[in-house]
Design an enzyme around this catalytic site. Structure first.
Site, short mmCIF file in Angstrom:
data_model
loop_
_atom_site.label_atom_id
_atom_site.label_comp_id
_atom_site.label_asym_id
_atom_site.label_seq_id
_atom_site.Cartn_x
_atom_site.Cartn_y
_atom_site.Cartn_z
N ARG A 170 0.86 -1.19 0.00
CA ARG A 170 0.00 0.00 0.00
C ARG A 170 0.89 1.23 0.00
O ARG A 170 1.84 1.33 0.78
CB ARG A 170 -0.93 0.07 1.20
N VAL A 171 0.58 2.16 -0.90
CA VAL A 171 1.27 3.44 -0.97
C VAL A 171 0.28 4.47 -0.44
O VAL A 171 -0.76 4.71 -1.05
CB VAL A 171 1.67 3.76 -2.43
N GLU A 192 -0.16 10.82 3.62
CA GLU A 192 -0.58 11.31 4.93
C GLU A 192 -1.92 12.01 4.92
O GLU A 192 -2.21 12.83 4.04
CB GLU A 192 0.49 12.30 5.43
N CYS A 193 -2.72 11.71 5.92
CA CYS A 193 -3.98 12.41 6.16
C CYS A 193 -4.11 12.44 7.67
O CYS A 193 -4.65 11.52 8.27
CB CYS A 193 -5.13 11.66 5.50
N CYS A 238 -9.01 7.21 4.76
CA CYS A 238 -7.55 7.06 4.85
C CYS A 238 -7.10 6.04 5.88
O CYS A 238 -6.44 5.07 5.56
CB CYS A 238 -6.90 8.43 5.05
N GLU A 242 0.22 15.75 3.08
CA GLU A 242 -1.07 16.08 3.69
C GLU A 242 -2.01 16.78 2.71
O GLU A 242 -1.62 17.70 2.01
CB GLU A 242 -0.81 17.00 4.89
N ARG A 248 -3.50 15.92 -0.13
CA ARG A 248 -3.05 15.88 -1.53
C ARG A 248 -1.92 16.85 -1.79
O ARG A 248 -1.86 17.49 -2.85
CB ARG A 248 -4.22 16.19 -2.47
N ASP A 278 -5.25 18.12 -7.18
CA ASP A 278 -4.27 17.26 -6.50
C ASP A 278 -2.87 17.78 -6.84
O ASP A 278 -2.62 18.18 -7.96
CB ASP A 278 -4.45 15.83 -7.07
N ARG A 333 -0.07 15.87 -5.57
CA ARG A 333 0.82 14.86 -4.99
C ARG A 333 1.91 14.38 -5.94
O ARG A 333 2.86 13.77 -5.53
CB ARG A 333 0.00 13.68 -4.48
#
Lengths: 417, 417
Positions: A241-242, A245-246, A259, A288, A290, A328, A330
């Site tokens: 799993r990638v 952060e949230c 999340c 955090e 996105r 987004d 990211r």
């Protein structure tokens, strides 16, 4: 105390110097001593061969510590007993200058591999640290109670303890490779980074001879489950799993998104795969909201929940775009670097529904055999808005995708409810 | 598309300009329109009155988005419906220029309060966002099962849901005030920040007329439980925990420290105080590994667990000092700012044993009535090393403090165990 010459002149920016003692650094060279170390020390600036310094954004706190007099400016780390708890690599990906561009593949073993430099007085610090830990997430205890996980006393104990190896990774950007990922010239990238941060690091402009940048951003943490040595073996099961952060969900369990539940499910899959003789990997990136940051995220929450007609899957992405200008930030294009660092070539169970992550990984040459969606029972009620919007936008699902009219019916809670 | 003049000249650093249109900003002025807004936009640079830009370290991702062409460089946020979900302040502390120096007290309401500027085309963004959420932590369900918390259907539901208001806060540093906190001249601080970051932001040197800096570091998140309006009332019970990020424990439940258990206990205290008619506050700061960053933290873990004689409470702090040069870089001196922003003058139950946090808060003029240690049953076995070392070093405890010989007997697990 070593004698110091008083220095009152401040150099606002450095320029390439024909007498430069900058340590040689040839990104992607197979032989480490030909590649050369990343030297980001501030104790002997002549040796530096990068822009920026260590510790990502924590460099600011270090500067404050020096300014406040609590840290001597010439402190060098005593690295006794700090070497990696597990060996990772080298892998063929390490010698491809374009395969890994956002971290230093030699970062964990730099003080050992570049010992010859250290012996000559070069201050080399690791940009990756690898240790071991025991973790205990309440959700794994729930999984044991529910019979989904069975303790084996080794990978998983009866009280839910899991043994892991984990790596912390600082960002180290090879600017030519980063530019190529985004289809930019290196100079356009460098100029953009300088101008659109409000003028951070003029060396981005004045030192075209320095191609490595240590940006002041958060890095990532990698958790390893099961046998380390099989992670790069395409024939042994691997769950990955990638995760980005949230904080609101990962730590505090906010119910507006999936999340933490999906992260916990990822850990569960990793433990199960390790128990079956394979391995599991969780990559946790500090991105955090996105990578828009939490202030923007909370502004978007307010806008979503107050819009006419209420929070709706139909307008989920649009509200972020209004505030942030994009959906987004990211840049999943850089994310596969961590997987290539571990020598991963095949992921058997990929615990994510994100098409952006899937596309970035598979385009980088890693095979994904199966995608594992979050089980319906783990999706909080208020997170249905996000879930249905994402599936309609291309997220993987083995189930039904809502049409425009149906998306309008998927509603979240009001702000005051 | 507005017509743009092509600009090829890069200004490496700006200098004070007699024609400057920089927006007036007088830190600590009571009347907001005399104080003036923080203007950190990059769309109209002439209006800027700070060094750096918005979003802390995420500014780098924004710059990447502009460079990569996914975000127009002149994008302005559409802030419709984003205003704070709750009103906080103004409080008397807001008009004391030395009371709050690391965040903008007007940051949440800037687009509303400085509307006159917005109408004149100044791009003003909030540096604080306030929203509402429902959170659910597994530990609260455990507390219900154990009878420590009783659901009331409002603050806490039977399934463990808790209603909160929460605020995300970007760092905004008033450099004269920061310097004063550390007993430095402003110019020594500015020079230290510039030189010991490897030359970040030459404006720290060339723009002595700009006194506000938005550093590329993580900010903080504040969770509010119970009645917002009583938080500043010294006669109504208030529980507070000030928590510094520890990703390994907060998210993954690593057993080497007490971070998540103590955080969950803090939330439990906040819920209980809210149920009793008071309020609770959790301040969560992005200061991973005592603001040394996670790479340093993991290096220290290895050094602790491999040292001769094994991991021991007697050498707990020393190992960090060897690697990092200091025991801690969190600078709790800045932390009380968030409490003053909320108008807090008295904390009835302070859920922390840290003497550094206690001293910083009480020295800043806030009264702490009672300190709440972590219950013994919540301390993981391997975290006894940290707990006993901290108590011996001055952390609050109503219990016994180990002597030197006893500290040597408090041992942690080996790295390979």
């Amino acid at each position: 105390m070593p004698e110091k010459k008083p220095v009152n002149h401040i150099r606002l920016t450095s320029h390439p110097d024909s007498d430069s003692q900058a340590t040689r650094l040839v990104w992607g060279e197979a032989e480490p001593l030909r590649r050369g170390p990343v030297v980001a020390t501030l104790t002997e600036t002549a040796h530096r061969n990068v822009i920026g310094t260590h510790a990502g954004s924590y460099a600011i706190y270090r500067a404050l510590a020096v300014a406040a007099g609590s840290l001597p400016q010439d402190h060098r780390a005593d690295l006794t007993n700090t070497s990696p708890a597990e060996q990772i690599g080298p892998f063929p990906s390490w010698k491809d200058p374009e395969r890994i561009v956002s971290m230093d593949p030699w970062g964990a073993v730099a003080p050992q591999v570049f010992r010859a430099y250290v012996d000559q007085g070069v201050d080399i610090r690791p940009t990756i640290a690898i240790t071991r830990a025991h973790m205990n997430m309440p959700e794994l205890r729930d999984a044991i109670t529910a019979g989904r996980l069975i303790p084996d006393g080794h990978h998983l104990t009866a009280n839910g303890d899991v043994k892991v190896t984990k790596a912390a990774v600082e960002p180290v950007w090879h600017l030519p490779g980063i530019a190529k990922r985004f289809g930019l010239t290196e100079s356009a990238l460098r100029r953009g980074l300088f101008e659109h941060t409000g003028g951070m690091f003029p060396e981005l402009i004045t030192r075209p001879d320095l191609h490595v940048f240590l940006p002041p951003i958060g890095g990532l943490t990698i958790y390893f489950f099961g046998k380390m040595e099989t992670i790069s073996d395409p024939n042994v099961p691997l769950a990955v799993r990638v995760h980005d952060e949230c904080n609101g969900s990962d730590v505090f369990g906010s119910d507006i998104c999936t999340c933490r539940p999906y992260l916990a499910h990822g850990v569960e899959e990793c433990v199960r795969t390790a128990q079956a003789g394979g391995a599991g990997v969780i990559v946790y990136s500090r991105k955090e909201g996105r990578a828009l940051g939490e202030v923007t995220k909370f502004l978007v929450y307010n806008a979503r929940k107050r819009q006419e007609g209420g929070d709706s899957a139909a307008t989920y992405f649009h509200r972020t775009e209004c505030v942030a200008g994009v959906q987004d930030m990211r840049f999943q294009e850089l994310m596969p670097d961590a997987l290539h660092w571990m020598g991963i070539t095949r992921i058997h169970r990929f615990v994510s529904m994100s098409d952006m992550k899937y596309n970035a990984i598979t385009r980088s040459g890693i095979e994904i055999v199966e995608r594992v969606p979050i089980p319906d029972g783990l999706v909080p009620a208020d997170a249905q808005v996000e879930m249905e919007a994402k599936k309609a936008a291309g997220y993987y699902t083995p189930g039904k995708v809502a049409n425009t009219q149906e998306l309008q019916q998927v509603k979240g809670r009001d702000l005051d409810a």
